[in-house]
Design a protein around this motif. Structure first.
Motif, PDB file in Angstrom:
ATOM      1  N   UNK A 170     -19.613  88.328 -12.678  1.00 16.91           N
ATOM      2  CA  UNK A 170     -18.894  88.897 -13.823  1.00 16.91           C
ATOM      3  C   UNK A 170     -18.347  90.311 -13.623  1.00 16.91           C
ATOM      4  N   UNK A 171     -19.066  91.223 -12.958  1.00 14.30           N
ATOM      5  CA  UNK A 171     -18.483  92.567 -12.826  1.00 14.30           C
ATOM      6  C   UNK A 171     -17.117  92.573 -12.137  1.00 14.30           C
ATOM      7  N   UNK A 172     -16.913  91.622 -11.209  1.00 17.40           N
ATOM      8  CA  UNK A 172     -15.646  91.529 -10.475  1.00 17.40           C
ATOM      9  C   UNK A 172     -14.731  90.439 -11.012  1.00 17.40           C
ATOM     10  N   UNK A 173     -15.226  89.676 -11.997  1.00 17.13           N
ATOM     11  CA  UNK A 173     -14.498  88.519 -12.542  1.00 17.13           C
ATOM     12  C   UNK A 173     -14.131  87.545 -11.426  1.00 17.13           C
ATOM     13  N   UNK A 174     -15.122  87.260 -10.575  1.00 14.79           N
ATOM     14  CA  UNK A 174     -14.925  86.381  -9.434  1.00 14.79           C
ATOM     15  C   UNK A 174     -15.991  85.289  -9.406  1.00 14.79           C
ATOM     16  N   UNK A 175     -15.739  84.319  -8.541  1.00 11.22           N
ATOM     17  CA  UNK A 175     -16.750  83.357  -8.137  1.00 11.22           C
ATOM     18  C   UNK A 175     -16.960  83.576  -6.646  1.00 11.22           C
ATOM     19  N   UNK A 176     -18.221  83.720  -6.263  1.00  9.03           N
ATOM     20  CA  UNK A 176     -18.547  83.955  -4.859  1.00  9.03           C
ATOM     21  C   UNK A 176     -19.122  82.690  -4.258  1.00  9.03           C
ATOM     22  N   UNK A 177     -18.742  82.438  -3.012  1.00  4.69           N
ATOM     23  CA  UNK A 177     -19.226  81.292  -2.256  1.00  4.69           C
ATOM     24  C   UNK A 177     -19.891  81.790  -0.985  1.00  4.69           C
ATOM     25  N   UNK A 178     -21.062  81.247  -0.698  1.00  2.00           N
ATOM     26  CA  UNK A 178     -21.691  81.434   0.598  1.00  2.00           C
ATOM     27  C   UNK A 178     -21.771  80.055   1.230  1.00  2.00           C
ATOM     28  N   UNK A 205     -13.597  80.353 -18.126  1.00  2.00           N
ATOM     29  CA  UNK A 205     -13.072  79.684 -16.937  1.00  2.00           C
ATOM     30  C   UNK A 205     -14.160  79.489 -15.880  1.00  2.00           C
ATOM     31  N   UNK A 206     -14.954  80.512 -15.643  1.00  5.14           N
ATOM     32  CA  UNK A 206     -15.997  80.415 -14.624  1.00  5.14           C
ATOM     33  C   UNK A 206     -17.074  79.412 -15.036  1.00  5.14           C
ATOM     34  N   UNK A 207     -17.491  79.439 -16.306  1.00  2.61           N
ATOM     35  CA  UNK A 207     -18.509  78.486 -16.767  1.00  2.61           C
ATOM     36  C   UNK A 207     -17.992  77.055 -16.669  1.00  2.61           C
ATOM     37  N   UNK A 208     -16.747  76.825 -17.065  1.00  2.00           N
ATOM     38  CA  UNK A 208     -16.170  75.488 -16.972  1.00  2.00           C
ATOM     39  C   UNK A 208     -16.081  75.047 -15.516  1.00  2.00           C
ATOM     40  N   UNK A 209     -15.689  75.949 -14.637  1.00  2.00           N
ATOM     41  CA  UNK A 209     -15.604  75.636 -13.214  1.00  2.00           C
ATOM     42  C   UNK A 209     -16.966  75.251 -12.668  1.00  2.00           C
ATOM     43  N   UNK A 266     -17.909  71.634 -11.299  1.00  2.00           N
ATOM     44  CA  UNK A 266     -18.343  71.536  -9.913  1.00  2.00           C
ATOM     45  C   UNK A 266     -19.709  70.855  -9.823  1.00  2.00           C
ATOM     46  N   UNK A 267     -20.625  71.226 -10.698  1.00  2.00           N
ATOM     47  CA  UNK A 267     -21.933  70.585 -10.726  1.00  2.00           C
ATOM     48  C   UNK A 267     -21.789  69.078 -10.947  1.00  2.00           C
ATOM     49  N   UNK A 268     -20.987  68.701 -11.933  1.00  2.00           N
ATOM     50  CA  UNK A 268     -20.776  67.285 -12.233  1.00  2.00           C
ATOM     51  C   UNK A 268     -20.162  66.548 -11.045  1.00  2.00           C
ATOM     52  N   UNK A 269     -19.179  67.160 -10.409  1.00  2.00           N
ATOM     53  CA  UNK A 269     -18.523  66.552  -9.249  1.00  2.00           C
ATOM     54  C   UNK A 269     -19.501  66.383  -8.091  1.00  2.00           C
ATOM     55  N   UNK A 270     -20.286  67.422  -7.821  1.00  2.00           N
ATOM     56  CA  UNK A 270     -21.233  67.351  -6.709  1.00  2.00           C
ATOM     57  C   UNK A 270     -22.347  66.346  -6.981  1.00  2.00           C
TER      58      UNK A 270
END
Length: 130
Positions: free
Chosen positions: A76-84, A27-31, A35-39
């Motif tokens: 991956x340790x938190x199974x999250x995506x982080x945004x700054x 899921x994270x890799x696909x996201x 996102x890269x393609x969209x941007x």
């Protein structure tokens, strides 16, 4: 006399991710790829600005000149995506089957936050659907 400290932000909502590590990566890799393609498409359809997007080793960097730099990365340790974000600061997104990547402190989605902030930067409606 007892003093109580008031907290300006709510305490984090702690949950255990239901995703297996394999599903998280899928899921994270696909996201990140979506996102890269969209941007890239957004930048290709914008006036030449010197803005750029780059993705390596699970870290996506969107450089928007005087508007700042966004960094979005897998955790991956938190199974999250982080945004700054240069506008709204740091956020940690958890995956929800029905809503996608959600910031548990306020219930906002990664899609909605990026759509709103990038619409302001580009002075036109931007819709992120990842």
């Amino acid at each position: 006399m007892t003093f109580r400290r008031t907290i300006s932000t709510p305490a984090p909502h702690i949950t255990e991710s239901h995703l297996t590590m394999e599903n998280y990566h899928l899921k994270a890799d696909q996201t990140m790829e979506d996102l890269l393609e969209t941007l890239e498409e957004i930048l290709d359809n914008s006036e030449p600005t010197g803005y750029e997007v780059d993705y390596h080793s699970g870290v996506l960097t969107l450089k928007l000149g005087s508007h700042g730099t966004y960094v979005i990365n897998k955790q991956p340790p938190n199974k999250q995506i982080w945004l700054s974000s240069p506008r709204s600061g740091p956020k940690r997104y958890d995956f929800d089957d029905s809503s996608g990547w959600i910031y548990l402190r306020d219930g906002g989605s990664l899609n909605d936050l990026l759509s709103e902030e990038l619409s302001d930067v580009f002075s036109r409606p931007i819709t992120i659907r990842i």
